[in-house]
Design an enzyme around this catalytic site. Structure first.
Site, short mmCIF file in Angstrom:
data_model
loop_
_atom_site.label_atom_id
_atom_site.label_comp_id
_atom_site.label_asym_id
_atom_site.label_seq_id
_atom_site.Cartn_x
_atom_site.Cartn_y
_atom_site.Cartn_z
N ASP A 151 0.89 -1.16 0.00
CA ASP A 151 0.00 0.00 0.00
C ASP A 151 0.93 1.21 0.00
OD1 ASP A 151 -1.63 2.14 0.66
OD2 ASP A 151 -2.06 1.46 2.69
N GLU A 197 -7.22 0.65 -4.56
CA GLU A 197 -7.25 0.56 -3.09
C GLU A 197 -8.61 0.08 -2.57
OE1 GLU A 197 -5.87 4.45 -2.08
OE2 GLU A 197 -3.83 3.98 -2.72
N ASP A 243 -12.65 5.40 3.29
CA ASP A 243 -11.26 5.24 3.73
C ASP A 243 -10.78 6.53 4.39
OD1 ASP A 243 -8.54 4.88 3.99
OD2 ASP A 243 -8.19 4.22 1.92
#
Lengths: 330, 176
Positions: free
Chosen positions: A10, A153, A175
């Site tokens: 990530d 993502e 998020d």
């Protein structure tokens, strides 16, 4: 020899993380320095010192105040652009800067696994265009990694919750990280995810909440003792750490105590900071921040031509989403 | 009775059977090879996992106390803050003794404070909170604003420090 391991990365704006499947379970790869105070593994900082040293991750973050002209942060925001970082007479592209972070992750992953790592899957924001995606792949290549796939993502988050198996539904991924909010609406069907809309706020996150708690503590202390601890650098450090800890604790308990003995001193003697912070008070303090989440939330729904009743699954990502008040809001 | 020229047929059947058996053998051999390869992969995976697991167990044992010690650091901070404020010599001495005892116990587990004031800033051990103009050499640590600690070789909390700003090179450019 077993099959070569592929690590998942990530590559974040403020922090990066990496994981690998071990014994069928995803395992976070620790950085050589260990987790930071906030539990992050690889702060997305790259620094070049005047004497030619390259620092990546936590050491780079630690020296950012003393070497702002040599420190690069948030290179992710420049990916896929023509931006050039000019540092001490040398030039670097955002891909090169990102590649230093990926190299560090690769190195620490190899130390952790005890084997060479050459393959990776990297996540990118759903709104990344082709240029930004190519730049991310290039960064991987420069770092000596074969980027076998780029995954959006929010898709990665949905897969982690097992939403990639059967059925057809509309998913909203919320998020909320340390510094940014990303809202994505996706549709899953026939084994694939398609992005319907994305929205967000690049200046909204958990650090704003920590700041609100810190301000409240400082103001309360000033009311009680008549001392402004914001002017005492040593006290500021202790109060900021205590504020963040209190916020995290209040996700599990309804009241917490902040105790900082000898936090400051006047001519009359030492002063102690001792106060209780309830979850209700915390919720009141962070309310303005939570309200700001509403705009990207509504924008995403509007752009996707949907109402909240059309959403079948909601995925929460990021530390602040563990707060009951954020969950209630969603 | 004659077999009305059937031997040819028998031969043909046998050839067919032989071909079938050959094919079957090939299939089974391929399958055995595949399974053997898979077994080898699994064996290697398992060996790697076992080695990794052993390594992780050692790491856990070596740093089993890290989280607890990290949480105790705030109490060491409280001692550091409290001691200079205690006016009565006797009280201070007593408190110092308690502090020393605690430091000694933690030292046995490998905890040691990071030395800093007067030394050169090193991002592996220190975190700069701010810098001030000073006649001291650039990047010299002038003040400790939060004591750092390392547990054996691992820095579990970097020191937060104030450092000297480099002012000899034409006031230094800051554009970050």
């Amino acid at each position: 020899m077993g099959k070569e391991k592929i690590i998942g990365i990530d590559l974040g704006t403020s922090n990066s993380e990496a994981a690998v499947m071990l014994g069928g379970k995803p395992t976070i790869i620790p950085s050589a320095e260990g987790a930071t105070v906030a539990g992050k593994m690889f702060p997305s900082y790259v620094a070049f010192t005047p004497d030619g040293q390259l620092l990546v991750g936590e050491p780079a973050r630690r020296q950012a105040v003393s070497n702002p002209e040599g420190t690069v942060t948030a290179a992710k925001r420049k990916m896929g652009t023509d931006h050039i970082y000019r540092i001490y007479g040398k030039e670097y592209t955002p891909q090169q800067v990102s590649s230093y972070i990926l190299q560090k992750i690769k190195r620490d992953a190899e130390a952790f696994l005890g084997e060479t790592v050459t393959k990776a899957v990297i996540t990118v924001p759903a709104y990344f265009n082709d240029n930004q995606r190519t730049a991310t792949k290039d960064a991987g290549k420069i770092a000596g990694l074969d980027v076998v796939r780029l995954v959006n993502e929010p898709t990665a988050a949905s897969m982690a919750y097992g939403l990639d198996r059967t059925g057809e539904y509309k998913i909203l991924v919320f998020d909320l990280g340390g510094g940014t909010l990303d809202v994505t609406i996706m549709e899953f069907g026939g084994g694939t995810f398609s992005v319907l809309a994305t929205s967000g706020d690049t200046q909204l996150g958990g650090t704003d909440m920590d700041a609100a708690v810190y301000e409240w503590i400082a103001a309360e202390f000033q009311k009680l003792e008549g001392i402004d601890i914001r002017k005492d650098k040593m006290a500021v450090n202790r109060v900021k750490e205590a504020a963040e800890k209190a916020k995290i604790e209040l996700s599990n308990v309804i009241e917490t105590e902040i105790n900082l003995p000898y936090v400051s001193a006047t001519q009359a003697g030492p002063k102690h900071l001792s106060m209780k912070l309830s979850r209700a008070k915390l919720e009141q303090l962070v309310e303005p921040i939570i309200k700001r989440c509403l705009i990207p939330f509504e924008t995403a729904l509007k752009d996707a031509n949907l109402t909240k009743n059309d959403i079948q699954k909601v995925i929460l990502v990021g530390g602040p989403t563990r707060m009951p008040v954020v969950q209630k809001f969603i | 009775m004659e077999s009305d020229g059937k031997p040819g047929n028998d031969e043909g059947t046998m050839t067919d059977e032989l071909e079938e058996l050959k094919e079957e053998l090939e299939t089974q051999t391929r399958l055995a090879e595949d399974r053997l390869n898979r077994l080898k992969y699994l064996q290697a995976d398992f060996d790697n996992y076992r080695k990794w697991s052993q390594k992780e167990k050692e790491a856990i044992i070596a740093l089993a106390n890290e989280n607890l010690i990290k949480d105790l650091l705030v109490i060491l901070d409280d001692f550091d803050q409290a001691l200079p404020s205690l006016e009565m010599e006797q009280n201070r001495e007593g408190m110092q003794m308690v502090q020393k005892k605690m430091v000694k116990v933690l030292k046995e587990y490998g905890l040691q404070p990071i030395d800093d004031v007067g030394k050169k800033f090193d991002p592996q051990f220190h975190e700069v909170v701010y810098k001030v103009r000073s006649t001291d050499e650039a990047n010299t640590i002038l003040e400790n604003l939060g004591k750092g600690y390392q547990l054996r070789s691992k820095v579990i909390r970097p020191s937060k420090v104030k450092i000297a700003e480099h002012i000899t090179d034409g006031e230094g450019e800051i554009n970050g």
